[in-house]
Design an enzyme around this catalytic site. Sequence first.
Site, PDB file in Angstrom:
ATOM      1  N   CYS A   2      -2.862  27.726  -7.728  1.00  0.00           N
ATOM      2  CA  CYS A   2      -3.724  28.742  -7.130  1.00  0.00           C
ATOM      3  C   CYS A   2      -5.028  28.061  -6.747  1.00  0.00           C
ATOM      4  O   CYS A   2      -5.296  26.937  -7.124  1.00  0.00           O
ATOM      5  CB  CYS A   2      -4.005  29.827  -8.148  1.00  0.00           C
ATOM      6  N   ARG A  27      -3.636  26.406  -1.209  1.00  0.00           N
ATOM      7  CA  ARG A  27      -3.125  26.207  -2.567  1.00  0.00           C
ATOM      8  C   ARG A  27      -2.271  27.384  -3.022  1.00  0.00           C
ATOM      9  O   ARG A  27      -1.602  27.322  -4.044  1.00  0.00           O
ATOM     10  CB  ARG A  27      -4.267  26.000  -3.549  1.00  0.00           C
ATOM     11  N   TRP A  76      -0.693  31.945  -6.007  1.00  0.00           N
ATOM     12  CA  TRP A  76       0.721  31.659  -5.725  1.00  0.00           C
ATOM     13  C   TRP A  76       1.450  32.214  -6.937  1.00  0.00           C
ATOM     14  O   TRP A  76       1.301  31.711  -8.047  1.00  0.00           O
ATOM     15  CB  TRP A  76       0.943  30.150  -5.579  1.00  0.00           C
ATOM     16  N   ASN A 100      -5.623  29.527 -13.203  1.00  0.00           N
ATOM     17  CA  ASN A 100      -4.590  28.729 -12.524  1.00  0.00           C
ATOM     18  C   ASN A 100      -3.800  28.037 -13.622  1.00  0.00           C
ATOM     19  O   ASN A 100      -4.371  27.379 -14.478  1.00  0.00           O
ATOM     20  CB  ASN A 100      -5.237  27.706 -11.591  1.00  0.00           C
ATOM     21  N   GLY A 101      -2.479  28.216 -13.610  1.00  0.00           N
ATOM     22  CA  GLY A 101      -1.644  27.553 -14.605  1.00  0.00           C
ATOM     23  C   GLY A 101      -0.604  28.537 -15.132  1.00  0.00           C
ATOM     24  O   GLY A 101      -0.400  29.598 -14.567  1.00  0.00           O
ATOM     25  N   GLU A 479      12.837  12.808   5.168  1.00  0.00           N
ATOM     26  CA  GLU A 479      11.473  13.337   5.298  1.00  0.00           C
ATOM     27  C   GLU A 479      11.375  14.223   6.541  1.00  0.00           C
ATOM     28  O   GLU A 479      10.796  15.316   6.476  1.00  0.00           O
ATOM     29  CB  GLU A 479      10.470  12.189   5.363  1.00  0.00           C
ATOM     30  N   LYS A 483      10.258  18.263   6.556  1.00  0.00           N
ATOM     31  CA  LYS A 483       9.197  18.804   7.432  1.00  0.00           C
ATOM     32  C   LYS A 483       9.722  20.022   8.196  1.00  0.00           C
ATOM     33  O   LYS A 483       9.091  21.072   8.255  1.00  0.00           O
ATOM     34  CB  LYS A 483       8.748  17.748   8.438  1.00  0.00           C
ATOM     35  N   GLU A 486      10.459  23.094   5.886  1.00  0.00           N
ATOM     36  CA  GLU A 486       9.349  23.804   5.219  1.00  0.00           C
ATOM     37  C   GLU A 486       8.435  24.516   6.209  1.00  0.00           C
ATOM     38  O   GLU A 486       7.766  25.468   5.835  1.00  0.00           O
ATOM     39  CB  GLU A 486       8.548  22.873   4.324  1.00  0.00           C
ATOM     40  N   HIS A 502      33.360  12.547   5.359  1.00  0.00           N
ATOM     41  CA  HIS A 502      33.959  12.816   4.037  1.00  0.00           C
ATOM     42  C   HIS A 502      33.736  14.259   3.617  1.00  0.00           C
ATOM     43  O   HIS A 502      33.611  14.556   2.431  1.00  0.00           O
ATOM     44  CB  HIS A 502      33.377  11.833   3.007  1.00  0.00           C
ATOM     45  N   LYS A 601       0.201  24.046  -1.497  1.00  0.00           N
ATOM     46  CA  LYS A 601      -0.059  22.623  -1.245  1.00  0.00           C
ATOM     47  C   LYS A 601       0.032  21.801  -2.519  1.00  0.00           C
ATOM     48  O   LYS A 601       0.489  20.667  -2.493  1.00  0.00           O
ATOM     49  CB  LYS A 601      -1.464  22.463  -0.655  1.00  0.00           C
TER      50      LYS A 601
HETATM   51  C1  AGP Z   1       5.326  17.945   1.605  1.00  0.00           C
HETATM   52  O1  AGP Z   1       5.399  18.316   2.979  1.00  0.00           O
HETATM   53  C2  AGP Z   1       5.467  19.090   0.682  1.00  0.00           C
HETATM   54  N1  AGP Z   1       4.474  20.034   0.935  1.00  0.00           N
HETATM   55  C3  AGP Z   1       5.646  18.713  -0.763  1.00  0.00           C
HETATM   56  O2  AGP Z   1       6.952  18.184  -0.841  1.00  0.00           O
HETATM   57  C4  AGP Z   1       4.696  17.659  -1.385  1.00  0.00           C
HETATM   58  O3  AGP Z   1       4.931  16.399  -0.806  1.00  0.00           O
HETATM   59  C5  AGP Z   1       5.011  17.560  -2.884  1.00  0.00           C
HETATM   60  O4  AGP Z   1       4.743  18.809  -3.467  1.00  0.00           O
HETATM   61  C6  AGP Z   1       4.205  16.468  -3.604  1.00  0.00           C
HETATM   62  O5  AGP Z   1       2.834  16.782  -3.553  1.00  0.00           O
HETATM   63  P1  AGP Z   1       1.788  15.626  -3.979  1.00  0.00           P
HETATM   64  O6  AGP Z   1       1.980  14.503  -2.993  1.00  0.00           O
HETATM   65  O7  AGP Z   1       0.441  16.259  -3.895  1.00  0.00           O
HETATM   66  O8  AGP Z   1       2.152  15.193  -5.372  1.00  0.00           O
END
Ligand code: AGP
Length: 606
Positions: A2, A27, A76, A100-101, A479, A483, A486, A502, A601
Amino acid sequence: MCGIIGYTGSESVKDVLLDALELLEYRGYDSAGIAVEDDEIKQAKVYKCAGRVRDLRAICESEKLLTSCGIGHTRWATHGGVSDENAHPHQVGKVTLVHNGIIENYRELTADYDLGDSLVSETDSEVAAALLNRFYEGNPEEAIKKTVSKLKGTFALVILFSDHPGEIYSIRNVSPIVATLCEQGAMLASDLTALCRFTNRYFVVPEYHVLKLRRDGICLTDLDGKEKQPQYLTVDWELNNAGKNGYPFYMEKEIMEQPDAVERTIAERIRGGLPDFSADGVPDELFTGCDRINIIACGTAMHAGLVAQALVKSLLHMHIDVDMASEFMYSDPVIDKKTLVIAVSQSGETIDTLEAVKYAKKRGAKCLSIINVKGSSIARESDYVLYTNAGPEIAVASTKAYTTQLSIFYLIVAKMAHLRGVFTTEDTQSFVRELQRVPEVMQRVLKERREIHVLASRVLEAKDLFMIGRGLDYSILLEGSLKLKEVSYIHSEAYASGELKHGPIALITQDTPVVAAVTQEKLRSKELSNIKEVKSRGADIVLFIKESLAGDVDSAYETFLLPDMRDEFMVMPASVALQLLAYYVSSDKGFDVDKPRNLAKVVTVE
Ligand code: AGP
């Protein structure tokens, strides 16, 4: 994960809180709220709602809030659904707080202290407020100390006590809090993004210390009541870097910033054409004294690790594992004091990675971390840190963090190859020169981004699609696929193209979009054969291919030519192209590219 803000000072508190929450919204953005002291009613007034900060701003707009102190939160959801009641701040008696937590024993505490009647939400956070209010007898520090002694789990608590006007209290365990005292007053937040509007000086609040903010001063005490001096740090981010600078979304801005970000990350670490980590305090022995490497990370950071794994295996012929941090501790990893653990994290706060680092260190491993946020929890937990100089990355989808993490890995591989005699000095300088070409090659892809926008239309309506490649191309596409998933919600699956036959090739039907990458000369012919296999079953091909490998490619494929680099560097132009593909699909679908649904994030819950 959060976003938290607290402010007491001379500026308009409501505006400071709401503006900061907008910067912290990446966040978590299920709901938002603020609490501001109201001197007339001698209590904090709470404004909160499910939805975005803009919705919260609407309900506060008409309020003339004459106050000098307040706290705010973007949520969140973890415990309890997305609703007005479950939004923070939570107020119980004289206590108003944001959290937060995850408080793991909140149900037991509710029963042990019979708190049920004072709760209106389904959250663990409100239980903390109720317990704090139960223990509060006029001394905030005492009540806080007693409360946290009962809490199990992770927390960053930021608290107002109704009979302590002008004061904000905070205490944390694992979940991050940074704070500062500047001319506009005293401020704390979950991360620097919210502070850098006022100052570039900050300190990380140490765990299990009580922080008290007043507009003219800060007091930090340990649980024995002993006063401690904050250890101030300076962030070297350009203050205006935390804005969009005219781009519609942070993601586009951050994709476009990559050439500069890579340049900033490598420039100070090359001396005489060779990698040099002396300014980072990272000794050569770290790289010569290990006989295996274990990379731990999550998501995009883990994908950077996969590229590093390919380089280490092909160039250094060393044992190297890449583990998802969330799996690491449960996979009985082979870790000892000859293992170099490399943790990768943009935020430096991902709890899966943080806990994995603690586990590895307990097993005797040395830990080097590659981090973007200075002074973050993982950085502080590590033996050595190599900071990426990407600047603030606000978009949830990580882009410039990824390519700057890769840049550091290239330097590490070159350093290790040179130290271990795999590379001569000339080989090393040649490798480093190729790395120094990356910003210019990225610029060439960015200049052609309109072409990629056209390609995006080929996948815009897809529900499912495959991304196929072999070797390094497969790592690149893992990767690229994340992208796209998400930010556009298309179910994209990256697959080793040789493995499709396979089983998964059964899913290819007429017009199934298939994105392919061909950047490695030694894999080209097999990759093109695999593309033909899916094409013959009706697939619609979008091909990203290294320019010099593109001769006699089927004209039926929608093709984007990637500027040439040495094969092991092709991940750089290819990644920028795939980031742009995902970005354009999402923005053309009309989505909020920077804040995709269900995501945040920084993932500070396990
Ligand atoms: C990346 O596009 C994602 N938002 C997510 O996978 C991110 O890379 C992952 O949560 C790791 O975050 P960090 O690099 O802050 O540890």
